[in-house]
Design a protein around this motif. Structure first.
Motif, short mmCIF file in Angstrom:
data_model
loop_
_atom_site.label_atom_id
_atom_site.label_comp_id
_atom_site.label_asym_id
_atom_site.label_seq_id
_atom_site.Cartn_x
_atom_site.Cartn_y
_atom_site.Cartn_z
N VAL A 37 3.40 0.52 1.09
CA VAL A 37 4.19 1.16 0.82
C VAL A 37 3.31 2.12 -0.42
O VAL A 37 3.36 3.54 -0.73
CB VAL A 37 5.08 0.40 0.27
CG1 VAL A 37 6.06 1.16 -1.08
CG2 VAL A 37 5.93 -0.65 1.22
N GLU A 38 2.06 2.11 -0.84
CA GLU A 38 1.19 2.08 -1.78
C GLU A 38 0.73 3.08 -1.03
O GLU A 38 0.76 4.65 -1.71
CB GLU A 38 0.22 1.28 -2.01
CG GLU A 38 0.82 -0.04 -2.78
CD GLU A 38 -0.03 -0.93 -3.22
OE1 GLU A 38 -1.00 -0.77 -2.91
OE2 GLU A 38 0.17 -2.36 -3.81
N TYR A 91 1.41 5.15 1.75
CA TYR A 91 2.19 6.29 2.46
C TYR A 91 3.98 5.68 2.55
O TYR A 91 4.35 7.21 2.54
CB TYR A 91 2.30 5.52 4.02
CG TYR A 91 1.55 5.79 4.91
CD1 TYR A 91 0.91 7.01 5.74
CD2 TYR A 91 0.63 4.51 5.19
CE1 TYR A 91 -0.44 6.87 6.29
CE2 TYR A 91 -0.68 4.59 6.22
CZ TYR A 91 -0.80 5.28 6.40
OH TYR A 91 -2.35 5.48 6.86
N GLY A 92 3.91 5.75 0.80
CA GLY A 92 4.98 5.55 0.32
C GLY A 92 6.52 4.77 1.44
O GLY A 92 8.28 4.62 1.16
#
Length: 162
Positions: free
Chosen positions: A29-30, A32-33
């Motif tokens: 998540v950090e 690649y979003g």
């Protein structure tokens, strides 16, 4: 953490695998979003068609990785999945040892070629794989159409069978 790395062959449904999966998904998540959406089940990385390893330092889970036979080439090719090393212990040889354990385990099961996919931002992982003999292959799998994917493969050495 200063202890010796202990690699245990456990299931992807083990509580420590679930904890490490949460960590790696937060990392994705950090980076690649969003999380990794390529499905993986405990059955996929279970014997006889797969394997899963968790690495421990001082009894604390710090790394994991799995492999499974490619359903399109069940006799000879396997794919590495969910390989992860906690950031605090990267660049200590844990990734190299984990990768070697996965390759050896797969080779003992008759696998002759390993494939993996990772993302371009994961430069440390890509460097590890390349130093370990992995070469570029045609994009495959869930992220094959992504510009950010790096797909690599390696023919396993017969010596891994021993």
């Amino acid at each position: 953490m200063t202890g010796e790395l202990e690699l245990r062959r456990l299931g992807y449904d083990h509580p420590d695998a679930a904890e490490l999966t949460e960590r790696v998904q937060r990392y994705y998540v950090e980076l690649y979003g969003g999380p990794d959406t390529d499905p993986l089940t405990a059955e996929m990385v279970s014997p006889p068609s797969g394997g899963f390893v968790i690495g421990y330092l001082d009894g604390v889970p710090v790394a994991m990785g799995g492999w499974f036979r490619d359903p399109d080439d069940p006799a000879g090719t396997a794919k590495i999945r969910r390989m992860y090393v906690d950031p605090g212990v990267r660049r200590t040889g844990i990734g190299r040892r984990l990768l070697a354990a996965l390759e050896s385990d797969a080779a003992r099961s008759g696998v002759r070629r390993m494939l993996l996919a990772t993302g371009r931002p994961q430069t440390g992982a890509i460097a590890l794989y390349r130093r370990s003999g992995y070469l570029d292959v045609e994009p495959f799998g869930h992220y094959a159409d992504s510009d950010g994917v790096v797909c690599l493969g390696k023919t396993l050495e017969p010596a891994l069978l021993h």
